[in-house]
Enzyme design. Structure first.
Site, PDB file in Angstrom:
ATOM      1  N   GLU A 130       0.663  -0.976  -0.042  1.00 39.57           N
ATOM      2  CA  GLU A 130       0.082  -0.021  -0.042  1.00 39.57           C
ATOM      3  C   GLU A 130       1.008   1.282   0.006  1.00 39.57           C
ATOM      4  O   GLU A 130       1.666   1.407   0.967  1.00 39.57           O
ATOM      5  CB  GLU A 130      -1.062   0.055   1.088  1.00 39.57           C
ATOM      6  N   ASP A 150      -4.340  10.308   9.823  1.00 40.06           N
ATOM      7  CA  ASP A 150      -3.133   9.563  10.238  1.00 40.06           C
ATOM      8  C   ASP A 150      -2.461  10.226  11.415  1.00 40.06           C
ATOM      9  O   ASP A 150      -2.723  11.483  11.506  1.00 40.06           O
ATOM     10  CB  ASP A 150      -2.011  10.023   8.982  1.00 40.06           C
TER      11      ASP A 150
END
Lengths: 262, 394
Positions: free
Chosen positions: A53, A64
């Site tokens: 990924e 994040d």
């Protein structure tokens, strides 16, 4: 169109005693160096990653935590752009056989041009997309058609807060696999995974049409095993980015890191 | 559903701007808001409590004041909507009162907020103290330095102020951190966004809470002049909450000219600016599609304004639509023009405005009004918090 590289991976990987243990590793394109992207991918493939990924760095990555945020800022400072990434990936398929998923946020993709992005991603051998801030309404009404047109898989996220009805809906829109976020958190959180079994067992019992990979908080062998016990595998991101911090030898670092997981 | 300049579509779109571009981790909370905010806000008991607090706690209605000397100076009729007289010193509390009552009805026990100039942070800390609810405010490290009095106020009110240290260390980054907090605390927390930004329903919800400003303007102007409508309504715009409130009940009255004033910083083309409609392109930030200052590669640009409250690379989707459709007139004022205007208004009217508000006054020098125009300026906040900046420029 035939089955995607991602679908083939899940179909062809045998289940051991505890079921499938597919390992998807996240890395940030252009990190730690601008031109280390392919070296990192190669090292991941050589040392047991089943899927890669690849994160496209963004200035404001809402989902994040600090580690992946920082890797993105480093990559941006290194000069990484979508344009550069596609140039780097142009010959990647000569060496990389595992499925490649691009993960990123909508804004850079929109500026690149959504259709152009899908077209060029497919042309360089990308297999699927994860865009966490593309909601299903816009996917269904506007963007999904381009993703399909260029034969890319699109992976939606579900969380412990997602209702059963919505899980079914997102599963029906996803192709490749479904991304089960292990706890309500940003990436790299230290929230404990004690409740994750119940949640994953629920997903397992729902007989979804896609395989399930578990992400967020998977950082070592123990958490990887827990995640795999009721799913098809797991995604490791923050722990790997941490391992890459300050390294001069991507291959050795990756080898040592993955040895502790698999 | 029919959309107007005022009312977004059921998916939260004003023209092509708006929507809810959020990761799945926020979905349940945002969907809960989407499905419940209109019912909660129209509930009679809610309205009764909201209106009572606006009256007895905030001090509404705020006056609509005829600014005689400014009117003479610019040879027109200038009215000031005195939001600076609200409790806590700015319009921000209209929204935080509304949202704390909403949070109560949603059963939320913990409040988070972002703040730029600190006015929204203070307004949030205030209503949390009023209701006895835990309050966490994210504020850019740079803003913590330049808005020290408001940081002290928040702490005195019992809030925890957490510095945002990423990116430009201003409002954008404080908003990122608040959103990340919400992702990590999905069950007990309500996020009180302070502007008409964020995923649907925030832009509409905040505009509705702030619309009390233009609701009062209408009857007050009528009471003062007998006229039903002003010719112009002006306000400064960062994210755009005071502007949304000041414009709201005039948006679909097409005879009323809507003037939004952005922060040009050192100048629109200086590379140190926050004039989003001039510099931005359509993009997605903080959960909605709007105009956004960004690089060709789609990375968000760090803006600059002397005023922390306007130092934001985006603008609410309602305003982006006003700009694109031509319904709104978008002007800008530089740091220096805003500073000069703050001194001018102080000396001519005896009112020290906030630096944000001063941008709206600055364009009086550039935009020609007619003698019989009736111009309402939203005086969104008072300037006490900016004294350090003002003292440096005396």
């Amino acid at each position: 169109m035939g089955e995607s590289r991602i679908t083939k991976l899940f179909q062809s990987t045998p289940s051991g005693a505890g079921g499938q243990r597919i390992l998807n590793v996240y890395c940030t394109a252009g990190y730690p160096q601008l031109d280390s992207t392919l070296d990192v991918m190669k090292a991941l493939q050589d040392n047991g990653a089943d899927l890669i990924e690849l994160g496209m760095p963004y200035s404001d990555p809402l989902a994040d935590g600090p580690v992946i945020q920082n890797s993105g800022l480093v990559a941006l400072a290194n000069g990484m752009t979508i344009e550069t990434l596609f140039a780097q990936l142009k010959d990647a398929r000569k060496e990389i056989n595992v499925p490649i998923i691009l993960m990123g946020y909508m804004n850079p993709v929109l500026q690149y041009g959504f259709e152009r992005f899908c077209k060029e991603a497919a042309a360089v051998g990308v297999d699927g997309l994860i865009l966490p801030d593309l909601p299903e309404y816009e996917f269904e009404t506007e963007y999904g058609a381009f993703i399909k047109q260029y034969g890319l898989d699109f992976i939606f996220l579900v969380t412990p807060e997602t209702s059963d009805e919505r899980i079914k809906k997102l599963d029906s829109l996803s192709t490749g696999f479904l991304y089960a976020v292990s706890s309500s958190s940003t990436t790299g959180s230290d929230k404990n995974m004690t409740d994750v079994n119940t949640y994953l067992q629920k997903l397992q019992a729902m007989q979804l049409s896609n395989p399930v990979l578990v992400g967020f908080g998977i950082k070592d062998k123990q958490t990887f095993d827990t995640a795999c016990s009721h799913s098809n595998g797991a995604i490791i991101g923050t722990a790997y980015i941490k391992a890459l911090e300050g390294t001069n030898d991507v291959a050795a670092t990756t080898k040592n890191f993955l040895k502790t997981i698999i | 559903m029919e959309t107007t300049y005022q009312k977004p579509s059921s998916q939260g779109y004003y023209g092509k701007f708006g929507g809810a571009y959020i990761p799945e981790m926020l979905h349940r909370n945002v969907e809960e808001l989407q499905s419940r905010y209109l019912d909660i806000m129209s509930d009679a008991a809610f309205q009764k409590e909201f209106r009572a607090l606006l009256k007895d706690y905030v001090g509404r209605p705020t006056p609509l004041f005829y600014a005689q000397r400014l009117s003479t100076q610019f040879n027109t009729n200038i009215w000031l909507k005195r939001e600076d007289l609200c409790h806590t010193g700015a319009h921000k509390i209209n929204n935080t009162i509304g949202q704390i009552l909403l949070a109560e009805r949603l059963g939320k026990k913990r409040i988070i907020a972002e703040t730029g100039a600190g006015q929204h942070g203070v307004a949030t800390a205030t209503v949390c103290a009023l209701k006895g609810v835990e309050c966490i405010v994210y504020m850019g490290e740079k803003d913590i330095e330049r808005q020290a009095p408001n940081v002290a106020r928040m702490k005195m009110l019992g809030a925890t102020v957490i510095p945002a240290t990423s990116g430009s260390k201003t409002l954008k980054d404080a908003t990122n951190e608040a959103i990340r907090d919400w992702i990590n605390n999905p069950n007990d927390t309500h996020y009180i966004i302070g502007s008409v930004v964020g995923p649907h329903p925030y832009p509409d919800m905040v505009a509705k809470f702030q619309s009390v400003i233009s609701e009062e303007m209408r009857w007050q102007l009528k009471e003062h002049t007998g006229k039903d409508l002003p010719t112009h309504v002006m306000a400064c715009v960062g994210g755009g909450s005071n502007a949304a409130g000041a414009f709201y009940h005039f948006l679909d009255e097409l005879s009323v000219k809507i003037i939004a004033v952005e922060a040009a910083g050192h100048g629109v083309n200086s590379g140190m600016s926050a004039a989003t409609t001039q510099l931005g392109k359509p993009g997605i930030l903080h959960g909605s599609k709007s105009l956004l200052m960004q690089t060709a590669d789609g990375q968000v640009v760090e803006p600059h304004s002397i005023s922390a409250g306007l130092d934001y690379p985006g603008i609410g989707p309602m305003h982006a639509n006003l700009f694109e459709s031509g319904r709104g007139i978008f002007l800008s004022a530089t740091d220096d023009e805003a500073l000069n205007a703050a001194f001018e208004v102080s000396r001519l009217e005896g009112i020290i405005p906030a630096l944000e508000t001063a941008h709206a006054f600055a364009v009086l020098h550039n935009y020609k009004f007619k003698e019989d125009d009736q111009v309402i300026i939203c005086l969104s906040g008072r300037g006490d918090k900016d004294l350090a900046t003002y003292m440096k420029n005396m």
